[in-house]
Design a protein around this motif. Structure first.
Motif, PDB file in Angstrom:
ATOM      1  N   GLN A 325       0.843  -1.197   0.000  1.00 33.00           N
ATOM      2  CA  GLN A 325       0.000   0.000   0.000  1.00 33.00           C
ATOM      3  C   GLN A 325       0.879   1.248   0.000  1.00 33.00           C
ATOM      4  O   GLN A 325       2.082   1.184   0.259  1.00 33.00           O
ATOM      5  N   SER A 326       0.266   2.389  -0.291  1.00 38.73           N
ATOM      6  CA  SER A 326       1.038   3.629  -0.301  1.00 38.73           C
ATOM      7  C   SER A 326       1.544   3.941   1.104  1.00 38.73           C
ATOM      8  O   SER A 326       0.987   3.475   2.111  1.00 38.73           O
ATOM      9  N   LEU A 327       2.599   4.731   1.167  1.00 40.23           N
ATOM     10  CA  LEU A 327       3.163   5.139   2.453  1.00 40.23           C
ATOM     11  C   LEU A 327       2.110   5.848   3.294  1.00 40.23           C
ATOM     12  O   LEU A 327       1.995   5.606   4.507  1.00 40.23           O
ATOM     13  N   ILE A 328       1.335   6.713   2.679  1.00 42.70           N
ATOM     14  CA  ILE A 328       0.332   7.489   3.412  1.00 42.70           C
ATOM     15  C   ILE A 328      -0.733   6.567   4.009  1.00 42.70           C
ATOM     16  O   ILE A 328      -1.145   6.740   5.168  1.00 42.70           O
ATOM     17  N   ASP A 329      -1.182   5.587   3.222  1.00 40.70           N
ATOM     18  CA  ASP A 329      -2.195   4.655   3.736  1.00 40.70           C
ATOM     19  C   ASP A 329      -1.662   3.883   4.938  1.00 40.70           C
ATOM     20  O   ASP A 329      -2.371   3.698   5.947  1.00 40.70           O
ATOM     21  N   GLN A 330      -0.428   3.437   4.867  1.00 46.02           N
ATOM     22  CA  GLN A 330       0.140   2.669   5.985  1.00 46.02           C
ATOM     23  C   GLN A 330       0.349   3.558   7.204  1.00 46.02           C
ATOM     24  O   GLN A 330       0.125   3.127   8.346  1.00 46.02           O
ATOM     25  N   LEU A 331       0.746   4.799   6.960  1.00 45.25           N
ATOM     26  CA  LEU A 331       0.961   5.708   8.081  1.00 45.25           C
ATOM     27  C   LEU A 331      -0.358   6.045   8.770  1.00 45.25           C
ATOM     28  O   LEU A 331      -0.416   6.172  10.006  1.00 45.25           O
TER      29      LEU A 331
END
Length: 357
Positions: A325-331
């Motif tokens: 997943q994108s970095l933003i989604d994981q964060l």
């Protein structure tokens, strides 16, 4: 190449226009005259029309003498056979003639006015004083692959122009872009690579990045995919380095130049991509570990700095799996789990939290 060129094709060719107005690449165009003798008359007419319209613009007038203009651009061409692509004069009405003239004049003046405000055009003209440049133009949806002599590759996107010398100098590699392109630059620490994209200059030693710098858009954008680049704004049309106000960009970072305010701002790209993909049995699953351990793994994978207060987060324990997943989604998932929020500052991610019990 020029076998099928019509009068209008020559009028739309930037290199031809620069020859007509500034005598640039004269040897090249003289050879074209030799190689395409059947096009000499069309070339002569195109030269005459460009030069006369340029003089007319200098006088700041749009008045056109229909009969003179007709004789100038149509006397020969419209009486050609059907293969010449122009019908004979007897089929042309006065309204058609006037329409043609108005379109040609308005189109040319628009081009000239665009050139007068185009930093790209001015830079290319200045660079042409030192060496002959090759210009590539892409009007197709598919990116045009351009291979440079140093091993670098440029993928020129639709409605874009790219100029470069056939042979780079011994000290630097200077190129010029108007539009959008993706660059894969061959490393050479002794020979920096420069992209002059209208108001922005991007300097690299070896990396990959995107530049979007269309003449008529409000912003100029540089995105770094791998490596490291230096970006700065040039206030004057010149081909020298002026890095006093430069910004250093790392992977997944971008710089935006606002033409109205003439300001540079560094940001994260909208969708950061993994810079270091998972290899073999590299750990992805984390069970009951401090959140700082997971954040450090994300930093390494995306080459994005994540700032947080280690003391406040010391008691925050999580179980999670790093995914594609994108970095933003994981964060966002991590922040929801520990009751924190995040924000972006200067191309970095800042975790805000009151800590965990």
């Amino acid at each position: 190449m020029y076998n099928k060129f019509t009068l209008q094709d020559f009028l739309n060719d930037d290199a031809f226009i620069r020859w007509a107005l500034h005598n640039q690449q004269d040897a090249y165009w003289q050879q074209v005259l030799v190689d395409y003798p059947h096009k000499q008359e069309v070339i002569r007419q195109a030269l005459q029309l460009i030069q006369e319209l340029h003089r007319a613009e200098d006088k700041q007038t749009l008045l056109v003498n229909e009969e003179r203009t007709w004789q100038r651009i149509s006397e020969k061409t419209i009486n050609q056979d059907p293969l010449g692509r122009w019908p004979k004069r007897r089929y042309w009405t006065t309204a058609t003639v006037v329409s043609l003239v108005v379109v040609l004049v308005a189109g040319w003046l628009w081009v000239e006015r665009s050139k007068s405000t185009s930093t790209y055009s001015k830079l290319v003209i200045k660079a042409s004083e030192k060496s002959i440049l090759i210009e590539k133009v892409n009007q197709n949806d598919t990116p045009l692959k351009i291979s440079l002599e140093d091993g670098s590759v440029v993928y020129l996107k639709k409605n874009s122009r790219f100029s470069y010398p056939a042979h780079f100098t011994t000290k630097s590699r200077e190129t010029f872009l108007s539009g959008e392109a993706f660059f894969q630059i061959a490393p050479n620490p002794k020979k920096p690579f420069y992209v002059y994209a209208n108001e922005l200059v991007t300097q690299v030693l070896g990396t990959s990045f995107d530049i979007k710098a269309f003449d008529n858009e409000q912003q100029v954008l540089v995105k770094v995919r791998t490596g490291r680049v230096s970006v700065y704004n040039q206030n004057q049309i010149r081909l020298v380095s002026d890095e006093s106000q430069h910004l250093i960009l790392l992977p997944n970072q971008q710089v935006v130049f606002n033409r109205q305010t003439e300001s540079l701002s560094k940001q994260l790209v909208e969708e950061p991509i993994p810079i270091h993909p998972f290899i073999g049995n590299e750990k992805r699953y984390f069970e009951d570990v401090p959140v700082a351990t997971v954040l450090q793994a994300l930093e390494k994978r995306y080459d994005v700095r994540i700032l947080y207060n280690e003391e406040l987060l010391a008691n925050c324990i999580i179980t999670t799996t790093l995914s594609d997943q994108s970095l933003i989604d994981q964060l966002e998932v991590i922040c929801q789990t520990i009751g924190a929020t995040y924000k972006e500052m200067d191309a970095q991610l800042v975790i805000e939290s009151s800590g965990c019990p």
